[in-house]
Enzyme design. Sequence first.
Site, PDB file in Angstrom:
ATOM      1  N   PHE A  27       0.948  -1.219   0.144  1.00  0.00           N
ATOM      2  CA  PHE A  27       0.134   0.337   0.163  1.00  0.00           C
ATOM      3  C   PHE A  27       0.938   1.164   0.796  1.00  0.00           C
ATOM      4  O   PHE A  27       0.527   2.192  -0.424  1.00  0.00           O
ATOM      5  CB  PHE A  27      -0.825  -0.425   1.268  1.00  0.00           C
ATOM      6  CG  PHE A  27      -1.586   1.105   0.826  1.00  0.00           C
ATOM      7  CD1 PHE A  27      -3.615   0.040   0.057  1.00  0.00           C
ATOM      8  CD2 PHE A  27      -2.188   2.267   1.164  1.00  0.00           C
ATOM      9  CE1 PHE A  27      -4.395   1.352   0.497  1.00  0.00           C
ATOM     10  CE2 PHE A  27      -3.279   2.928   1.438  1.00  0.00           C
ATOM     11  CZ  PHE A  27      -4.018   2.409   0.451  1.00  0.00           C
ATOM     12  N   LEU A  59      -4.893  -5.717   5.606  1.00  0.00           N
ATOM     13  CA  LEU A  59      -6.567  -6.901   5.430  1.00  0.00           C
ATOM     14  C   LEU A  59      -5.611  -8.205   4.241  1.00  0.00           C
ATOM     15  O   LEU A  59      -6.501  -9.256   5.253  1.00  0.00           O
ATOM     16  CB  LEU A  59      -7.639  -6.845   5.722  1.00  0.00           C
ATOM     17  CG  LEU A  59      -8.134  -5.080   6.440  1.00  0.00           C
ATOM     18  CD1 LEU A  59      -9.339  -4.283   6.198  1.00  0.00           C
ATOM     19  CD2 LEU A  59      -7.946  -6.232   7.637  1.00  0.00           C
ATOM     20  N   GLU A  60      -5.306  -8.539   3.369  1.00  0.00           N
ATOM     21  CA  GLU A  60      -5.481  -9.183   2.293  1.00  0.00           C
ATOM     22  C   GLU A  60      -3.908 -10.113   3.182  1.00  0.00           C
ATOM     23  O   GLU A  60      -3.866 -11.771   1.894  1.00  0.00           O
ATOM     24  CB  GLU A  60      -5.159  -8.747   1.237  1.00  0.00           C
ATOM     25  CG  GLU A  60      -5.879  -7.941   0.639  1.00  0.00           C
ATOM     26  CD  GLU A  60      -6.691  -7.383   1.029  1.00  0.00           C
ATOM     27  OE1 GLU A  60      -7.205  -6.357   1.365  1.00  0.00           O
ATOM     28  OE2 GLU A  60      -5.332  -6.163   0.955  1.00  0.00           O
ATOM     29  N   CYS A  87       2.201  -1.477   6.501  1.00  0.00           N
ATOM     30  CA  CYS A  87       2.610  -0.340   6.841  1.00  0.00           C
ATOM     31  C   CYS A  87       1.063   0.520   7.494  1.00  0.00           C
ATOM     32  O   CYS A  87       0.051  -0.037   5.932  1.00  0.00           O
ATOM     33  CB  CYS A  87       3.034   0.297   6.314  1.00  0.00           C
ATOM     34  SG  CYS A  87       3.142   2.068   7.067  1.00  0.00           S
ATOM     35  N   VAL A  88      -0.093   0.032   8.032  1.00  0.00           N
ATOM     36  CA  VAL A  88      -0.792   1.424   8.171  1.00  0.00           C
ATOM     37  C   VAL A  88      -0.507   2.319   8.988  1.00  0.00           C
ATOM     38  O   VAL A  88      -0.242   2.869   9.752  1.00  0.00           O
ATOM     39  CB  VAL A  88      -2.366   0.467   9.060  1.00  0.00           C
ATOM     40  CG1 VAL A  88      -3.258   0.873   9.039  1.00  0.00           C
ATOM     41  CG2 VAL A  88      -1.858  -1.123   8.688  1.00  0.00           C
ATOM     42  N   VAL A  89      -0.837   3.467   8.349  1.00  0.00           N
ATOM     43  CA  VAL A  89      -1.256   5.153   8.746  1.00  0.00           C
ATOM     44  C   VAL A  89      -2.122   5.807   8.393  1.00  0.00           C
ATOM     45  O   VAL A  89      -3.190   5.412   8.431  1.00  0.00           O
ATOM     46  CB  VAL A  89      -0.247   6.025   7.956  1.00  0.00           C
ATOM     47  CG1 VAL A  89      -0.399   7.752   8.407  1.00  0.00           C
ATOM     48  CG2 VAL A  89       1.248   5.398   7.833  1.00  0.00           C
ATOM     49  N   ASP A  92      -8.207   9.730   8.739  1.00  0.00           N
ATOM     50  CA  ASP A  92      -9.622  10.985   9.128  1.00  0.00           C
ATOM     51  C   ASP A  92     -10.745   9.725  10.052  1.00  0.00           C
ATOM     52  O   ASP A  92     -11.718  10.385  10.234  1.00  0.00           O
ATOM     53  CB  ASP A  92      -9.884  12.225   8.912  1.00  0.00           C
ATOM     54  CG  ASP A  92      -8.585  12.651   8.711  1.00  0.00           C
ATOM     55  OD1 ASP A  92      -7.685  13.130   9.681  1.00  0.00           O
ATOM     56  OD2 ASP A  92      -8.923  13.465   7.942  1.00  0.00           O
ATOM     57  N   HIS A  95     -11.274   3.556   9.890  1.00  0.00           N
ATOM     58  CA  HIS A  95     -10.815   2.578   9.275  1.00  0.00           C
ATOM     59  C   HIS A  95      -9.181   1.935   9.733  1.00  0.00           C
ATOM     60  O   HIS A  95      -8.792   1.089   9.724  1.00  0.00           O
ATOM     61  CB  HIS A  95      -9.950   3.169   7.627  1.00  0.00           C
ATOM     62  CG  HIS A  95      -9.690   2.035   6.834  1.00  0.00           C
ATOM     63  ND1 HIS A  95     -10.498   0.676   5.934  1.00  0.00           N
ATOM     64  CD2 HIS A  95      -8.834   1.882   5.821  1.00  0.00           C
ATOM     65  CE1 HIS A  95      -9.924   0.097   5.610  1.00  0.00           C
ATOM     66  NE2 HIS A  95      -8.778   0.923   5.164  1.00  0.00           N
ATOM     67  N   ARG A 134      10.628   3.468  11.527  1.00  0.00           N
ATOM     68  CA  ARG A 134      10.282   1.588  12.039  1.00  0.00           C
ATOM     69  C   ARG A 134      10.674   1.035  11.256  1.00  0.00           C
ATOM     70  O   ARG A 134      11.079   0.065  11.089  1.00  0.00           O
ATOM     71  CB  ARG A 134       9.074   1.563  12.400  1.00  0.00           C
ATOM     72  CG  ARG A 134       8.565   2.341  14.089  1.00  0.00           C
ATOM     73  CD  ARG A 134       7.057   2.182  13.671  1.00  0.00           C
ATOM     74  NE  ARG A 134       6.791   2.797  15.505  1.00  0.00           N
ATOM     75  CZ  ARG A 134       7.368   4.375  16.447  1.00  0.00           C
ATOM     76  NH1 ARG A 134       8.190   4.955  14.797  1.00  0.00           N
ATOM     77  NH2 ARG A 134       6.457   4.415  17.123  1.00  0.00           N
TER      78      ARG A 134
END
Length: 163
Positions: A27, A59-60, A87-89, A92, A95, A134
């Site tokens: 992503f 999620l996959e 990585c998940v940022v 707003d 999600h 990270r």
Amino acid sequence: MAEARHAPLKDQTSVSGARVLIVEARFYDDIQDALLEGAVAELQSAGVRHDVVTVPGALEIPAAIVFALDAAERRGEPYDAVVALGCVVRGDTIHFEIVSMESARALMDLSVKRGVALGNGIITVDTDAQAWARARAGELNKGGHAAQAALTMLRMKRRLAKA
């Protein structure tokens, strides 16, 4: 708050001949490149073989792990350990929480229910700066740490199988 220090466990059980699956979510391509670099360097330094499977998002990752483990088993070439990278940022919306918690839960379920030696390198952060800190091998190197965790769990699994 005190900074956490993590020292590798001293288990010398061999991981020779191991085959490791890396499943990465692309992503954030640039951050993912750094995570993957750290993981691959750790696996190469341990002398293990690895394959990389790419998915769209965090999620996959768990489903891709199951698909790959099952396919490898059918071919008679099972994987010994798995490294999940992504990585998940925070944004707003809710999600972030959904992706962070559900991907972690699914990986934990997979590890426990299927007995998979797994290192979770899905980083969850508030900012791009935190992600870079990270991801980079010269900094917190979470990709390398995830690979190290997978190998540590594999060593434990092999040691306990001999006991």
